[in-house]
Scaffold this motif. Sequence first.
Motif, PDB file in Angstrom:
ATOM      1  N   VAL B  20       0.836  -1.067  -0.015  1.00  0.00           N
ATOM      2  CA  VAL B  20      -0.124  -0.025  -0.016  1.00  0.00           C
ATOM      3  C   VAL B  20       0.973   1.360   0.048  1.00  0.00           C
ATOM      4  CG1 VAL B  20      -1.718   1.532   1.557  1.00  0.00           C
ATOM      5  CG2 VAL B  20      -2.154  -0.830   1.096  1.00  0.00           C
ATOM      6  N   THR B  21       0.738   2.252  -0.749  1.00  0.00           N
ATOM      7  CA  THR B  21       1.346   3.393  -0.871  1.00  0.00           C
ATOM      8  C   THR B  21       0.559   4.872  -0.842  1.00  0.00           C
ATOM      9  OG1 THR B  21       2.773   2.374  -2.565  1.00  0.00           O
ATOM     10  CG2 THR B  21       2.803   4.926  -2.373  1.00  0.00           C
ATOM     11  N   PHE B  22       0.858   5.504   0.264  1.00  0.00           N
ATOM     12  CA  PHE B  22       0.231   6.916   0.414  1.00  0.00           C
ATOM     13  C   PHE B  22       1.238   7.848  -0.321  1.00  0.00           C
ATOM     14  CE2 PHE B  22      -1.050   4.754   4.537  1.00  0.00           C
ATOM     15  CZ  PHE B  22      -2.281   4.483   4.231  1.00  0.00           C
ATOM     16  N   SER B 128       9.252  -1.033  17.922  1.00  0.00           N
ATOM     17  CA  SER B 128       9.807  -0.752  16.935  1.00  0.00           C
ATOM     18  C   SER B 128      10.370   0.783  16.758  1.00  0.00           C
ATOM     19  CB  SER B 128       9.396  -1.394  15.579  1.00  0.00           C
ATOM     20  OG  SER B 128      10.321  -0.729  14.409  1.00  0.00           O
ATOM     21  N   PHE B 129      11.692   1.094  16.386  1.00  0.00           N
ATOM     22  CA  PHE B 129      11.959   2.350  16.414  1.00  0.00           C
ATOM     23  C   PHE B 129      12.789   2.567  15.215  1.00  0.00           C
ATOM     24  CE2 PHE B 129      11.459   1.006  20.575  1.00  0.00           C
ATOM     25  CZ  PHE B 129      10.351   1.993  21.163  1.00  0.00           C
ATOM     26  N   GLY B 130      12.403   3.498  14.267  1.00  0.00           N
ATOM     27  CA  GLY B 130      13.224   3.703  12.870  1.00  0.00           C
ATOM     28  C   GLY B 130      13.717   4.903  12.823  1.00  0.00           C
ATOM     29  N   LEU B 131      14.776   4.794  11.886  1.00  0.00           N
ATOM     30  CA  LEU B 131      15.312   6.028  11.329  1.00  0.00           C
ATOM     31  C   LEU B 131      15.591   5.935   9.923  1.00  0.00           C
ATOM     32  CD1 LEU B 131      17.096   8.795  11.710  1.00  0.00           C
ATOM     33  CD2 LEU B 131      19.239   7.347  11.738  1.00  0.00           C
ATOM     34  N   TRP B 132      15.168   7.205   9.243  1.00  0.00           N
ATOM     35  CA  TRP B 132      15.455   7.148   7.571  1.00  0.00           C
ATOM     36  C   TRP B 132      16.491   8.430   7.701  1.00  0.00           C
ATOM     37  CZ3 TRP B 132      12.278  10.701   3.674  1.00  0.00           C
ATOM     38  CH2 TRP B 132      12.743  10.476   2.523  1.00  0.00           C
ATOM     39  N   ARG B 133      17.457   8.135   6.928  1.00  0.00           N
ATOM     40  CA  ARG B 133      18.472   9.073   6.811  1.00  0.00           C
ATOM     41  C   ARG B 133      18.202  10.284   5.602  1.00  0.00           C
ATOM     42  NH1 ARG B 133      21.316   4.873   7.797  1.00  0.00           N
ATOM     43  NH2 ARG B 133      22.568   4.965   5.958  1.00  0.00           N
ATOM     44  N   SER B 134      17.461  10.923   5.863  1.00  0.00           N
ATOM     45  CA  SER B 134      17.331  11.936   4.744  1.00  0.00           C
ATOM     46  C   SER B 134      16.331  12.957   5.359  1.00  0.00           C
ATOM     47  CB  SER B 134      16.221  11.396   3.767  1.00  0.00           C
ATOM     48  OG  SER B 134      15.662  12.459   2.923  1.00  0.00           O
ATOM     49  N   THR B 135      16.820  14.387   4.832  1.00  0.00           N
ATOM     50  CA  THR B 135      16.377  15.543   5.393  1.00  0.00           C
ATOM     51  C   THR B 135      15.082  15.891   4.376  1.00  0.00           C
ATOM     52  OG1 THR B 135      17.874  16.700   4.143  1.00  0.00           O
ATOM     53  CG2 THR B 135      18.455  16.371   6.272  1.00  0.00           C
ATOM     54  N   ALA B 136      14.694  15.206   3.494  1.00  0.00           N
ATOM     55  CA  ALA B 136      13.561  15.532   2.694  1.00  0.00           C
ATOM     56  C   ALA B 136      12.511  15.383   3.277  1.00  0.00           C
ATOM     57  CB  ALA B 136      13.617  14.630   1.448  1.00  0.00           C
ATOM     58  N   ALA B 137      11.492  16.244   2.986  1.00  0.00           N
ATOM     59  CA  ALA B 137      10.151  16.284   3.596  1.00  0.00           C
ATOM     60  C   ALA B 137       9.448  14.798   3.051  1.00  0.00           C
ATOM     61  CB  ALA B 137       9.163  17.233   3.091  1.00  0.00           C
ATOM     62  N   ILE B 138       8.849  13.956   3.808  1.00  0.00           N
ATOM     63  CA  ILE B 138       8.105  12.687   3.315  1.00  0.00           C
ATOM     64  C   ILE B 138       6.721  13.218   2.890  1.00  0.00           C
ATOM     65  CG2 ILE B 138       7.022  10.770   4.183  1.00  0.00           C
ATOM     66  CD1 ILE B 138       8.842  10.513   6.636  1.00  0.00           C
ATOM     67  N   THR B 139       6.795  12.672   1.526  1.00  0.00           N
ATOM     68  CA  THR B 139       5.571  12.852   0.619  1.00  0.00           C
ATOM     69  C   THR B 139       4.895  11.812   0.321  1.00  0.00           C
ATOM     70  OG1 THR B 139       7.072  12.806  -1.258  1.00  0.00           O
ATOM     71  CG2 THR B 139       6.560  15.094  -0.031  1.00  0.00           C
ATOM     72  N   SER B 140       5.759  10.511   0.327  1.00  0.00           N
ATOM     73  CA  SER B 140       4.915   9.045   0.090  1.00  0.00           C
ATOM     74  C   SER B 140       5.528   8.023   1.118  1.00  0.00           C
ATOM     75  CB  SER B 140       5.196   8.599  -1.547  1.00  0.00           C
ATOM     76  OG  SER B 140       6.576   8.364  -1.478  1.00  0.00           O
ATOM     77  N   ILE B 141       4.716   7.278   1.379  1.00  0.00           N
ATOM     78  CA  ILE B 141       5.161   6.106   2.325  1.00  0.00           C
ATOM     79  C   ILE B 141       4.526   4.782   1.461  1.00  0.00           C
ATOM     80  CG2 ILE B 141       4.471   5.089   4.600  1.00  0.00           C
ATOM     81  CD1 ILE B 141       3.801   8.030   5.398  1.00  0.00           C
ATOM     82  N   ASN B 142       5.540   4.000   1.681  1.00  0.00           N
ATOM     83  CA  ASN B 142       5.198   2.631   0.935  1.00  0.00           C
ATOM     84  C   ASN B 142       5.111   1.551   2.156  1.00  0.00           C
ATOM     85  OD1 ASN B 142       6.357  -0.414  -0.055  1.00  0.00           O
ATOM     86  ND2 ASN B 142       4.640   0.736  -1.615  1.00  0.00           N
ATOM     87  N   LEU B 143       4.199   0.718   2.172  1.00  0.00           N
ATOM     88  CA  LEU B 143       4.108  -0.353   3.331  1.00  0.00           C
ATOM     89  C   LEU B 143       3.705  -1.707   2.738  1.00  0.00           C
ATOM     90  CD1 LEU B 143       1.825   2.167   4.613  1.00  0.00           C
ATOM     91  CD2 LEU B 143       3.175   1.158   6.514  1.00  0.00           C
ATOM     92  N   SER B 144       4.519  -2.603   3.188  1.00  0.00           N
ATOM     93  CA  SER B 144       4.532  -3.925   2.445  1.00  0.00           C
ATOM     94  C   SER B 144       4.914  -4.946   3.328  1.00  0.00           C
ATOM     95  CB  SER B 144       5.459  -3.947   1.139  1.00  0.00           C
ATOM     96  OG  SER B 144       6.896  -3.687   1.564  1.00  0.00           O
ATOM     97  N   PRO B 145       4.221  -6.192   3.031  1.00  0.00           N
ATOM     98  CA  PRO B 145       4.951  -7.498   3.919  1.00  0.00           C
ATOM     99  C   PRO B 145       5.922  -7.806   3.117  1.00  0.00           C
ATOM    100  CG  PRO B 145       3.033  -8.041   2.306  1.00  0.00           C
ATOM    101  CD  PRO B 145       3.029  -6.334   2.237  1.00  0.00           C
ATOM    102  N   ASN B 146       6.915  -8.389   3.982  1.00  0.00           N
ATOM    103  CA  ASN B 146       8.094  -8.791   3.431  1.00  0.00           C
ATOM    104  C   ASN B 146       8.037 -10.079   2.592  1.00  0.00           C
ATOM    105  OD1 ASN B 146       8.057 -10.497   5.685  1.00  0.00           O
ATOM    106  ND2 ASN B 146      10.189 -10.627   6.104  1.00  0.00           N
ATOM    107  N   ALA B 147       6.772 -10.845   2.969  1.00  0.00           N
ATOM    108  CA  ALA B 147       6.596 -12.026   2.091  1.00  0.00           C
ATOM    109  C   ALA B 147       5.024 -12.287   1.946  1.00  0.00           C
ATOM    110  CB  ALA B 147       6.804 -13.334   2.856  1.00  0.00           C
TER     111      ALA B 147
END
Lengths: 174, 164
Positions: B20-22, B128-147
């Motif tokens: 699913v992608t927002f 869970s705690f995550g980091l995305w190493r980017s200073t860009a504004a988040i404009t899209s999010i992809n969510l997917s099962p790994n299988a």
Amino acid sequence: MANTYIQIGSTVTVGSGGAADITFSSIPATFTDLKLVISSRSTQAGLGEANRISFNGDTTSGNYTQKRLLGVGSGAGSSQSQTLRESLFNVGSNATASTFANSEIYIPNYASANAKSVSIDTVTENNATEAYAALIAILWSGTAAITSIALVPETGSSTFVQYSTAALYGIKKS
Amino acid sequence: MATTYEPITTTTTSGNASSVTFSSIAGTYTDLVIIVNGGSSTAADLHIQFNGDTGNNYSRTILSGDGTSATSLRQTSVNYIRTDNQGYLNTTFPAATHIINIMNYSNTTTNKTTVSRASNASTGVDASFGLWRSTAAITSINLSPNAGTLTNGSTFTLYGIKAA
């Protein structure tokens, strides 16, 4: 835009006589998700006590599956139960005075015709070596829309003390 | 009083979707919250990527309880954030609940962090705690099962929270 995060009913504040349970009933099916925010302390001796949760008056233990990740003082562990319906903690009567547990219960798609997957975060705090924190998953197998939620201290003789509070919110996805 | 918690968009999956992608997320909020309630065709963790970035620009720490023991997992320079480590999306539908908080998502100064809670009463509970190493504004999010694929009827809802 319409408000989509709305308190349902009024905040429950336990009075001077205590309360054997905290129950929200006649919950309308007009929201997408429910969030219950609780500040609680009970008369049970000790530093903390779990509550048993039930939906729609269903106390059949086999209808609830639970797993939790638990921190007790400096130790961590995990447990599970299919009988106890254990949910959030209360601060117990031996904990620092005027200190209450903080908990949140999140129930997505509470009005759906599927089983309900419940997420709970709960913590007791007090000025002692031991305190409790838990992340809890509960699955209620009921397929009816949730219309009532009840919390009862796990120890039969225990009650919620004065100034315990609970507020229920409904969240709409559109 | 101004509304400060607003639904942005919601997706109910169909057709055995693999993700699913927002997209086109406006920068008008302060924080984002995603609520996921669903399952998949096989036991799967839920992965998150931002702005189509599939590089090794993510790290994560996952605290897990499986009903028997507590564990912690730390992974760096990986290509996605993972909200759980025990395959909570599975064939028991809709036993999995994921609550994902994304802080200060639209700032263009700092890297982005996430705090997630994942639950499946048959499998366990994770923080869970995550980091995305980017200073860009988040404009899209992809969510997917790994299988596998998402169970039809799984719900993904994106909310925006305003500080004022």
